[in-house]
Design a protein around this motif. Sequence first.
Motif, PDB file in Angstrom:
ATOM      1  N   GLY A  78      -1.864  -8.019   2.273  1.00 38.75           N
ATOM      2  CA  GLY A  78      -2.670  -8.213   1.074  1.00 38.75           C
ATOM      3  C   GLY A  78      -3.608  -7.073   0.743  1.00 38.75           C
ATOM      4  N   VAL A  79      -4.090  -6.367   1.758  1.00 43.89           N
ATOM      5  CA  VAL A  79      -5.017  -5.257   1.483  1.00 43.89           C
ATOM      6  C   VAL A  79      -4.287  -3.935   1.247  1.00 43.89           C
ATOM      7  CG1 VAL A  79      -6.938  -6.337   2.725  1.00 43.89           C
ATOM      8  CG2 VAL A  79      -5.478  -4.695   3.917  1.00 43.89           C
ATOM      9  N   PHE A  80      -2.970  -3.956   1.352  1.00 42.30           N
ATOM     10  CA  PHE A  80      -2.208  -2.730   1.145  1.00 42.30           C
ATOM     11  C   PHE A  80      -2.482  -2.091  -0.222  1.00 42.30           C
ATOM     12  CE2 PHE A  80       1.664  -0.280   0.181  1.00 42.30           C
ATOM     13  CZ  PHE A  80       1.629   0.600   1.244  1.00 42.30           C
ATOM     14  N   PRO A  81      -2.592  -2.859  -1.313  1.00 40.44           N
ATOM     15  CA  PRO A  81      -2.896  -2.223  -2.606  1.00 40.44           C
ATOM     16  C   PRO A  81      -4.208  -1.424  -2.599  1.00 40.44           C
ATOM     17  CG  PRO A  81      -2.057  -4.417  -2.982  1.00 40.44           C
ATOM     18  CD  PRO A  81      -2.279  -4.283  -1.489  1.00 40.44           C
ATOM     19  N   ALA A  82      -5.184  -1.859  -1.829  1.00 35.22           N
ATOM     20  CA  ALA A  82      -6.433  -1.098  -1.727  1.00 35.22           C
ATOM     21  C   ALA A  82      -6.178   0.253  -1.061  1.00 35.22           C
ATOM     22  CB  ALA A  82      -7.481  -1.883  -0.947  1.00 35.22           C
ATOM     23  N   ASN A  83      -5.305   0.272  -0.067  1.00 38.34           N
ATOM     24  CA  ASN A  83      -4.975   1.537   0.597  1.00 38.34           C
ATOM     25  C   ASN A  83      -4.192   2.458  -0.334  1.00 38.34           C
ATOM     26  OD1 ASN A  83      -6.248   0.737   2.951  1.00 38.34           O
ATOM     27  ND2 ASN A  83      -4.407  -0.138   3.806  1.00 38.34           N
ATOM     28  N   VAL A  84      -3.324   1.877  -1.151  1.00 40.07           N
ATOM     29  CA  VAL A  84      -2.596   2.672  -2.139  1.00 40.07           C
ATOM     30  C   VAL A  84      -3.581   3.263  -3.142  1.00 40.07           C
ATOM     31  CG1 VAL A  84      -0.920   2.590  -4.042  1.00 40.07           C
ATOM     32  CG2 VAL A  84      -0.429   1.417  -1.875  1.00 40.07           C
ATOM     33  N   LYS A  85      -4.525   2.452  -3.616  1.00 39.62           N
ATOM     34  CA  LYS A  85      -5.527   2.942  -4.569  1.00 39.62           C
ATOM     35  C   LYS A  85      -6.328   4.090  -3.966  1.00 39.62           C
ATOM     36  CE  LYS A  85      -9.353   1.561  -7.554  1.00 39.62           C
ATOM     37  NZ  LYS A  85     -10.139   2.754  -7.330  1.00 39.62           N
ATOM     38  N   MET A  86      -6.705   3.946  -2.716  1.00 45.95           N
ATOM     39  CA  MET A  86      -7.456   5.002  -2.046  1.00 45.95           C
ATOM     40  C   MET A  86      -6.634   6.289  -1.982  1.00 45.95           C
ATOM     41  SD  MET A  86      -9.063   4.883   1.746  1.00 45.95           S
ATOM     42  CE  MET A  86     -10.146   6.151   2.347  1.00 45.95           C
ATOM     43  N   ALA A  87      -5.367   6.179  -1.623  1.00 50.94           N
ATOM     44  CA  ALA A  87      -4.501   7.364  -1.536  1.00 50.94           C
ATOM     45  C   ALA A  87      -4.360   8.041  -2.898  1.00 50.94           C
ATOM     46  CB  ALA A  87      -3.127   6.983  -0.988  1.00 50.94           C
ATOM     47  N   VAL A  88      -4.221   7.252  -3.945  1.00 50.92           N
ATOM     48  CA  VAL A  88      -4.107   7.812  -5.301  1.00 50.92           C
ATOM     49  C   VAL A  88      -5.427   8.466  -5.715  1.00 50.92           C
ATOM     50  CG1 VAL A  88      -3.810   7.231  -7.743  1.00 50.92           C
ATOM     51  CG2 VAL A  88      -2.259   6.269  -6.032  1.00 50.92           C
TER      52      VAL A  88
END
Length: 126
Positions: A78-88
């Motif tokens: 569930g928190v994976f999208p936050a990690n994607v946002k951080m990478a972007v």
Amino acid sequence: MPRSERSPLLLAGLLATAGVAHFASPRQFDATIPRALPGSPRTWTYASGVAELALAAGLALFRTRRAAAQATAAFFVGVFPANVKMAVDWRHRPARQKAAALGRLPLQVPLVLWARGAAKGAEGRS
């Protein structure tokens, strides 16, 4: 203490540390909250910190370990999208920061597997 007992406790420690960090330094977590989520990023930061602390407590107690470990695996997904946002968001930062943000993405896989392993280790033992 057998290794099978240490592993869930180490995972609990990791979650507890992350949960406390959400309250000690919330601003860094606020920045990772996807804009598509309703409400204030700080609310999501605190909610995820509470969730991490609750999951840590659940993993620490054998009676709740299996359910908490399953919930932990789902939480990591569930928190994976936050990690994607951080990478972007960090794609134009200095190389070290960019590498750290990108490194978080594949790290989710072993975390999910670790949690699933803790759940399996707690099966059938009550």
